[in-house]
Write an enzyme that holds these catalytic residues in place. Structure first.
Site, PDB file in Angstrom:
ATOM      1  CE  LYS A   1     -12.224 -98.384 -29.666  1.00 17.68           C
ATOM      2  NZ  LYS A   1     -11.908 -99.685 -29.130  1.00 17.68           N
TER       3      LYS A   1
ATOM      4  CD  GLN B   1     -10.283-102.965 -29.761  1.00 23.52           C
ATOM      5  OE1 GLN B   1     -11.063-101.110 -28.958  1.00 23.52           O
ATOM      6  NE2 GLN B   1     -11.152-102.604 -30.980  1.00 23.52           N
TER       7      GLN B   1
ATOM      8  CG  ASP C   1     -17.401-101.522 -26.416  1.00 24.97           C
ATOM      9  OD1 ASP C   1     -17.005-100.598 -27.439  1.00 24.97           O
ATOM     10  OD2 ASP C   1     -16.292-102.032 -25.868  1.00 24.97           O
TER      11      ASP C   1
HETATM   12  N1  GUN Z   1     -13.457-104.068 -31.909  1.00 23.30           N
HETATM   13  C1  GUN Z   1     -13.746-103.927 -32.491  1.00 23.30           C
HETATM   14  N2  GUN Z   1     -15.006-102.929 -32.755  1.00 23.30           N
HETATM   15  C2  GUN Z   1     -14.910-102.859 -31.063  1.00 23.30           C
HETATM   16  C3  GUN Z   1     -16.015-102.192 -30.198  1.00 23.30           C
HETATM   17  O1  GUN Z   1     -16.922-101.070 -30.669  1.00 23.30           O
HETATM   18  N3  GUN Z   1     -15.492-102.048 -29.002  1.00 23.30           N
HETATM   19  C4  GUN Z   1     -14.625-103.424 -28.344  1.00 23.30           C
HETATM   20  N4  GUN Z   1     -14.879-103.187 -27.014  1.00 23.30           N
HETATM   21  N5  GUN Z   1     -13.953-103.950 -29.734  1.00 23.30           N
HETATM   22  C5  GUN Z   1     -14.384-103.704 -30.387  1.00 23.30           C
END
Ligand code: GUN
Length: 281
Positions: free
Chosen positions: A52, A96, A119
């Protein structure tokens, strides 16, 4: 059969976003900022977060990762979110998941300002999406949606079957397809005859976390099949769709890896830019 190249689509989207960021920089003399909070040292999460950060930098966003040990107190995380909510240089905040057990996930999600919730997990954004109002849209379903639209721009009246009802994927995916005037069936582990449901579908989105569940005799000829699954097996990483056999009947299919995954991260960048633009009005 069209092999849906998520890597290529994500690279194209990043190029568009890079251009947009440079235009925003000219217009506002600042760039959108993304802050990711990573708790603990779970390897997959670390890899996701690194990707990311790398992608955010690539398109010219201001990117920051805040790391805590998995013993961090919930209060510390909530206070940091509060600080980031007030920070004008932060357009988007992502915590996350998964979180350590002693931290209340929902409390953390709800602490993030809805306008910075990249998100799309905050109940305000969930509600806005289901009501058809402007909202942040969860990155994975948004990525699936963009891939489907590339294959079939007009989805009106299509029959879509979503396998899986999670808040992360299945439910928001359903909302996006509904908005496109699809007739959507949402299925899950208690669905009586999953095969029969899937056989009706023009579009299948499999997001259930069961390795190679969707077989070729579940898929109507010329259906579009999107595989959200990432399952670790003795044979390596596989999706929720039996790729080799389904590729013989589907019109278009995403591979795992290289399908939905790269689009998820590109959509996170897109969401960060959208949050920034809305904050400038
Ligand atoms: N962990 C796995 N996929 C995601 C996501 O799309 N967002 C977040 N915040 N954590 C994740």
């Amino acid at each position: 059969m069209i092999l849906i190249d998520g890597k290529k689509a994500a690279a194209e989207l990043r190029e568009e976003l890079k251009l947009e960021v440079s235009e925003l920089k000219t217009k506002y003399n600042k760039v959108p900022g993304l802050t990711v909070i990573l708790i603990g040292d779970m390897t997959p999460s670390q890899i996701y977060v690194r990707n990311k950060e790398k992608s955010a930098n690539e398109v010219g966003l201001k990117s920051e990762v805040i790391k805590y040990p998995d013993t961090v107190e919930e209060k510390t995380v909530l206070e940091k979110i509060e600080e980031l909510n007030k920070d004008e240089t932060v357009s988007g905040i992502l915590v996350q998941l998964p979180l350590p057990k002693h931290i209340d996930k929902q409390k953390v999600i709800e602490a993030i300002l809805p306008s910075k919730d990249v998100d799309g997990f905050h109940p305000m954004n969930v509600g806005n999406l289901s009501s058809g109002y402007e909202s942040s849209i969860p990155c994975t379903p948004l990525g699936c949606y963009l891939l489907i639209k590339k294959i079939e721009p007009n989805l009106s009246g299509k029959k879509a079957v979503v396998v899986g009802r999670s808040n992360l994927n299945g439910k928001p995916m359903t909302q996006l397809l509904l908005k496109e005037n699809c007739t959507v069936t949402i299925t899950h582990s208690r669905t009586k005859d999953l095969k029969a449901e899937c056989l009706e579908a023009d579009i299948i989105v499999a997001a259930v976390g069961i390795p190679e569940l969707v077989k070729s005799d579940w898929v109507k000829k010329d259906a579009i099949v999107i595989d959200v699954g990432i399952n670790k097996t003795d044979n390596g990483i596989v999706g929720d769709v039996a790729f080799n056999e389904v590729s013989k009947v589907a019109k278009a299919l995403t591979p795992v890896p290289g399908g939905v995954g790269p689009m998820t991260i590109a959509c996170l960048l897109k969401n960060t830019i959208e949050c920034f633009k809305r904050s400038q009005i």
